[in-house]
Design a protein around this motif. Structure first.
Motif, short mmCIF file in Angstrom:
data_model
loop_
_atom_site.label_atom_id
_atom_site.label_comp_id
_atom_site.label_asym_id
_atom_site.label_seq_id
_atom_site.Cartn_x
_atom_site.Cartn_y
_atom_site.Cartn_z
N UNK A 227 0.61 -1.31 -0.11
CA UNK A 227 -0.28 -0.01 -0.06
C UNK A 227 0.84 1.50 0.29
N UNK A 228 2.22 1.15 0.07
CA UNK A 228 3.07 2.57 0.21
C UNK A 228 2.79 3.56 -0.63
N UNK A 229 2.14 3.17 -1.90
CA UNK A 229 2.65 4.14 -3.25
C UNK A 229 0.49 3.86 -4.21
N UNK A 230 0.78 4.73 -4.18
CA UNK A 230 -1.01 4.47 -4.96
C UNK A 230 -1.99 5.94 -5.69
N UNK A 231 -1.53 5.61 -6.72
CA UNK A 231 -2.75 6.23 -7.67
C UNK A 231 -4.54 6.63 -6.91
N UNK A 232 -5.16 7.82 -7.06
CA UNK A 232 -6.43 7.28 -6.49
C UNK A 232 -6.77 8.18 -7.71
N UNK A 233 -7.98 8.21 -8.49
CA UNK A 233 -8.36 8.81 -8.90
C UNK A 233 -9.75 9.67 -8.41
N UNK A 234 -9.50 10.66 -8.52
CA UNK A 234 -10.48 11.43 -7.33
C UNK A 234 -11.72 12.39 -8.50
#
Length: 481
Positions: A227-234
């Motif tokens: 879970x250290x690096x994520x790219x969210x679509x907000x």
């Protein structure tokens, strides 16, 4: 390379180990949570009696301690049975003024170098917190390739009973009732490979289990592969999420570069940097993170390192340097809590002058450690003396946040720590509030005085479980077992 970093890049004769900063070429102590140059070694005798070690400690602190007027040199060393007890007495005047809350300490060269060089530690590989109201203990983080996670202990798991066998289990509630957090710490046993405990626990999903778990050596990963690096679509906007566990492992720099390359490739310009339990570490790693946040700031001031007047020749200024993976973020939400300290606070504070209202502190107030340590080694005794020797300030010379960063951040948003939801999940309380800030939605300001602390604080509901005398890893990774 800036002058400050150039001075730190060589092998340090005294193994400068400052909470948050660069280190010797051999991986020994570098400045922790700050910067600074290479001090001239204080002569060290070969003897390792308590009296000799105390004499050496006093000589180093007389020369390097950041607050010389707050050092009680009249303390009688013979009144103290350990070096650490003597140190605590010497720095009591500074502690009474909230300027040295157990920041100066003696530790093991071997243990700390192993942690810095490869993340090596021994134990279950879990971080624990406790409910101060209901006397319950929970896993708030679990590290990969360690015994705890392999046995089923993960974020949100509650420890129910602990024993050396199934026949002598003691409930956590009874331990807390009889001896408080220290009784639970004692029941978990020393952090030595092979130490085995039978633990009954209930997972976040409600499954109760009992496992015999043996402590072992493992390498702590600064940025989790889970879970250290994520790219969210907000809502069609890409938001980068980074969870950095610690600055103390030197390999964190390369992992940070890989993370920011992902952000750069995806065109990310808004970030959530999750430092909620990050107790700090190497200044060199903090500077790398700063550089990765400063694609448009190369050559400008990242931080200033300031020593006592008699050591002012060691003062330095760290500049943003070019990194191929760097981005130029337009907004940053820093997630912090009472366990967020040192190098974590250094990075966040250094970005305030550049982002202004486009940055915020999410969660609770942070610990409040705007100072850093140098580490002075006595190899013959395996002693590394971590001495508060410098303070760090940002471009605008702001650095007096002994009461936490909430007092200096342009925006703060109060948020809970939802330990039953994994890091990197948009539904986790602090991450959700961080996304709200980045989207321009309103929030409630932080009003608490310290949030999650490693020591008791009035009104706190949840705190990190921390021994009175932490080992090298626990100093830098509070709550680690």
């Amino acid at each position: 390379m800036s002058m400050g970093r150039a001075m730190l890049s060589g092998t340090l004769a005294v193994a400068l180990a400052a909470c948050g900063g660069g280190g010797s070429g051999s991986g020994g102590g570098g400045p922790i949570a700050g910067g600074g140059g290479t001090p001239t070694p204080t002569p060290t005798p070969a003897q390792c009696s308590l009296a000799d070690r105390q004499d050496w400690t006093l000589s180093v602190m007389n020369e390097w301690y950041l607050f010389p007027d707050l050092l009680d040199t009249g303390v009688n060393p013979s009144d103290h049975d350990t070096v650490q007890d003597y140190i605590d007495a010497l720095v009591k005047p500074a502690r009474d003024q909230n300027k040295d809350r157990f920041f100066t300490y003696i530790t093991s060269i071997e243990e700390e170098n192993a942690l810095i060089n490869s993340g090596s530690s021994a134990g279950f590989g879990i971080r624990l917190g406790y409910d101060t109201v209901n006397n319950r203990v929970f896993v708030i983080e679990a590290f990969e390739d360690a015994p705890g996670l392999d046995a089923g202990l993960d974020r949100g798991t509650e420890l129910l009973s602990i024993g050396t066998s199934s026949t002598n289990l003691q409930t956590v509630s009874s331990l807390m009732a009889s001896g408080g957090p220290q009784a639970v710490i004692d029941a978990l046993g020393p952090s030595d490979p092979g130490v085995t405990r039978v633990i009954q626990f209930r997972t976040a999903g409600g499954v109760t289990s009992e496992q015999s778990i043996a402590k072992a050596d493992y390498a702590l990963d600064p940025i989790s592969d889970r879970y250290g690096v994520k790219i969210f679509d907000d809502g069609g906007k890409k938001v980068g999420y980074l969870n950095l566990r610690t600055f103390i492992v030197s390999g964190a720099s390369s992992q940070l570069r890989d993370a920011f390359q992902q952000f750069k490739d995806q065109g990310v310009t808004e970030l959530i940097i999750d430092l909620r339990y990050n107790g700090g570490g190497l200044v060199s790693v903090a500077e790398t993170l700063g550089d990765l946040l400063g694609a448009d700031k190369v050559g400008q001031v990242f931080s200033h390192t300031v020593l006592r007047d008699s050591k002012s020749s060691e003062n330095s200024t760290e500049l943003f340097e070019s990194e191929s993976s760097a981005i130029a973020p337009t907004k940053i939400a820093f997630i912090g809590r009472g366990g967020t300290a040192s190098a974590s606070e250094l990075v966040a504070n250094s970005m305030i002058p550049y982002l202004g209202a486009n940055t915020a502190l999410i969660g609770t107030n942070t610990y409040g450690k705007p100072v850093g340590q140098y580490g002075f080694d006595r190899d013959a005794c395996d002693d590394r003396l971590r001495v508060i020797a410098f303070k760090t300030t940002n471009r605008d010379d702001q650095g007096e946040y002994f009461d936490g960063l909430a007092s200096v951040f342009p925006n703060t948003c109060s948020a809970g720590d939802d330990i039953f939801t994994q890091f990197g999940d948009v539904n986790e309380s602090s991450i959700k509030v961080a996304l709200d800030f980045l989207a321009g939605r309103s929030c409630t300001s932080i009003t608490d005085a310290g949030g999650l602390r490693t020591t008791a604080s009035a009104g706190a509901r949840q705190e990190l479980l921390q021994p009175e005398r932490p080992n090298a890893a626990q100093h830098r990774i509070p709550g680690l077992f």
